[in-house]
Design a protein around this motif. Sequence first.
Motif, mmCIF file in Angstrom:
data_model
loop_
_atom_site.group_PDB
_atom_site.id
_atom_site.type_symbol
_atom_site.label_atom_id
_atom_site.label_comp_id
_atom_site.label_asym_id
_atom_site.label_seq_id
_atom_site.Cartn_x
_atom_site.Cartn_y
_atom_site.Cartn_z
ATOM 1 N N SER A 1 0.828 -1.203 0.000
ATOM 2 C CA SER A 1 0.000 0.000 0.000
ATOM 3 C C SER A 1 0.868 1.261 0.000
ATOM 4 O O SER A 1 0.536 2.268 -0.605
ATOM 5 C CB SER A 1 -0.915 -0.018 1.217
ATOM 6 O OG SER A 1 -0.141 -0.202 2.381
ATOM 7 N N LYS A 2 2.020 1.184 0.652
ATOM 8 C CA LYS A 2 2.906 2.354 0.677
ATOM 9 C C LYS A 2 3.770 2.323 -0.584
ATOM 10 O O LYS A 2 4.374 1.296 -0.887
ATOM 11 C CB LYS A 2 3.809 2.267 1.909
ATOM 12 C CG LYS A 2 4.661 3.493 2.114
ATOM 13 C CD LYS A 2 5.278 3.490 3.516
ATOM 14 C CE LYS A 2 5.963 4.789 3.794
ATOM 15 N NZ LYS A 2 7.361 4.809 3.563
ATOM 16 N N SER B 1 8.570 5.847 -2.689
ATOM 17 C CA SER B 1 8.670 6.915 -1.692
ATOM 18 C C SER B 1 9.874 6.683 -0.789
ATOM 19 O O SER B 1 10.280 7.559 -0.041
ATOM 20 C CB SER B 1 7.386 6.988 -0.860
ATOM 21 O OG SER B 1 7.288 5.824 -0.061
ATOM 22 N N GLN B 2 10.459 5.493 -0.865
ATOM 23 C CA GLN B 2 11.643 5.211 -0.058
ATOM 24 C C GLN B 2 12.929 5.546 -0.804
ATOM 25 O O GLN B 2 14.013 5.258 -0.332
ATOM 26 C CB GLN B 2 11.678 3.723 0.292
ATOM 27 C CG GLN B 2 10.412 3.220 0.916
ATOM 28 C CD GLN B 2 10.426 1.701 1.026
ATOM 29 O OE1 GLN B 2 11.435 1.061 0.830
ATOM 30 N NE2 GLN B 2 9.275 1.140 1.339
#
Length: 599
Positions: free
Chosen positions: A217-218, A222-223
Motif C-alpha cells: 500500500s505504501k 517513496s523510499q
Amino acid sequence: MSDIIHLLPDNVANQIAAGEVIQRPASCLKELVENSLDAGATHIRVLVRDGGRTLLQVIDDGKGMSPTDARMAFERHATSKIQQASDLFQLRTMGFRGEALASICAVAHVEVTTRRPEDEMGTRLEIAGSDVMAQEVVQCPVGTNIRVKNLFYNVPARRRFLKTDQTEMRNIQTEYNRIALVYPGVQFTLVNNDEIISELPISSMKQRIENVFGHTSKPFTSQLVDVSANTELVNIYGFVGKPEMATKNSHQYFFVNGRFMRHPYFHKAILTAYSGLLAAETVPSYFIYFDIQPDAIDVNIHPTKTEIKFADEQAIFQILLAAVRESLGKFNITPSLDFTSETRIEMPQTSPKPTTIAMPRLQVDPSYNPFKKPSSHQQQSAATGWEKLYVPSSYEPTSEPAPQQLFTLPSITDTTPLMQWQNKYIVLPTEQGLMLVHQHRAHTAVLYKELLSQLKERKGISQSLLFPEVIELSNADMTTLQSLQSDLQVMGFALEQLSPNAYTITAVPMQLGQVNPIDTLLQVIHQVQDTGSNVALQWQEAMTLTLADKMAIPLGKSLTDMEMRDLLIRFNENYSVQYLNNGQTIFTILTLDEVQKRF
Ligand code: ADP
Ligand code: MG
C-alpha cells in the motif's frame, strides 16, 4: 595419410554456439526481447508456457523484416547492426553478434511471422534444428511475432539440466524485469500459462520501478531519493533507498547504456557512500543508470555475462560515490529546512569558523580491480574459439592503459612543504607522488560544503551592501529567482522586490566579498534552469556550486604559505574526493613512475 580436419556442419556449429548463448528459457527470452527493442518496438508482449519449456513467444510492434532478411536473420553471424569491427565501439543496440536467432533455431522449433510497415504482406517462416521447413507470404500485423517451441528438444542433456517450471519462470521474470526497468518508454506485458502476471504501461522511470516492485500500500518509490551526476566522462542518474529502509534483500540494479550489469566495484562505491548509515547486515536498494560513450566500455563480453568493463573505473567510482553521498546528504537536510524565521544579518570582523558536515573518510584499495586482466599468457590460451573473432585490438592486454590511481590528499601539518606554482596550483610532495592541487577548485569544494551546511543549519552570514544594487530580470528568470528566494535568504542574500521585474539587493553572503552580486545571481538562476529539473534539492545543489565557484579564490591569485595550508586543511576536513560535483578534477598526482620515466 588422409586429412582428418574438416569443417563442422552448420547445424552442429550452431548447436555448440547455442550452448554458449541459450542456456535456459530466460536467456532465450532475453535475446528475443532485446531484438524487439533493437527493432524500435513500443509494445512487447511475452507469452510463456510451462516455464518456457514448451513455448516462449515474443510479439512486438517494431520495424519487422523483409522476406529476405527474415530468412537471413537465422543464419549464423547474420546481423543488421554492425558491419565492421570499428562499429563495435559505437554500439547503441543490445545485439550485435548475429548469433542469437541462429542459436535458438538450432535447439528449438521456431516460427516467425513478420511484416515491415512499408510492405502489404508479411512473411511466415518455420525452422527446426537450423533447417527452414516452410516459408510463405501471409497477412499479419506490422512487427515481429516469434514462437520458440520445445526448447532443447534435440539436446536431452540441456533439457535435463532445466529446473522446475516455477524456477525457470522466476528466471524469466528476472530477465524481464531487468529489461523493463531500463525501458519505461516501452509497454511490456508478461503472460504465464494464459495468466497476465505483469502489465507495464509507458511511464516515467520512477513509475516503472514502482510498477515493477511496488506491491504494497505504501509506494515503494517513496523510499527512494534521486541521484544525479553529469560529467564529461559519464552521466549517472537514478535512485537510492533511504538508509533506514535498507533490508537484507534489497533491490540492487546497475544499468549501462540501457543494459543491466553487475559491477562489484561500483557496488562498493555505493556501500562506501552509506558507511555508518546502515543497520547491521542490511544493504541499500539502488537503481543506478550510467550513460557513457560506447567506446568507453567493453560490451564485448560473453553474451550471457552481465559484467561490463569500463575504461575509467576509478574516476567513475569517485563520481558515483560523490553523487550518492550528495543525495543522502540532501535527504538528511531536507526535513530540517524551514524558511519561516528571519535571516540573521550581522557583520563579523573576522572570518567565521565554518560549520562543516563531517564526511566519512574515503578508504578504497587503489589496486582493487575486479576486471584486471589475467597475464597475457593466460589471456591468449583462454581466447579460443568464436570469442576470438570478437576481441577488438584495443582491449588486448598489451595495450591496456595502466589503471588510474585513486588519490587522496595527505593530512597537512605545519611542516608539510607547500609551494605555489603559476599562482594556480599548490604543489606538495606525497607518498604517492608530486601532488598538484587546483587552488580555485579546491576552494570551491570547501565553500560548496560550507554553504550546504549553512543552508542546512540556516546559518548564512550576511553582509549589508553600502550601495544596494538593482537586478532586472526577464519573466522566466523572475520566476526562478522567486522559487530560490528563501534559500538565497538563508545563505545571506537580502532581496526586496522593487517592481514586477526587478529586485533590490541589500545584502549578500559574507563570503561573496567584492564579487558582483548581480552577475552572481544571474549565474545562479541560469545554472538552476540548466539543471532542467524542478526538484528543489537539485536547485540547491546547482545554486550552491555556482555560488561557491563565484566566491572561491581565483586562478592567478598569489597565496601565502598560511593561506595554502589553511585551504588544504579545510579541504581535508570537508571533502575527500578528487572531483567537484560537476566532474572537474580538483587535484592530481605526478607519480614517481611518471617522473622516473623522464630520466
Ligand atoms: P543480433 O541481434 O546480434 O543482430 P540476432 O540473431 O539476435 O542477432 O538477430 C539477427 C538479425 O535479425 C538482427 O540483426 C535483426 O536484423 C533481425 N531481427 C531479429 N529479431 C528481430 C525483430 N524482432 N524485429 C526486427 N528484426 C529482427
Ligand atoms: Mg539479438
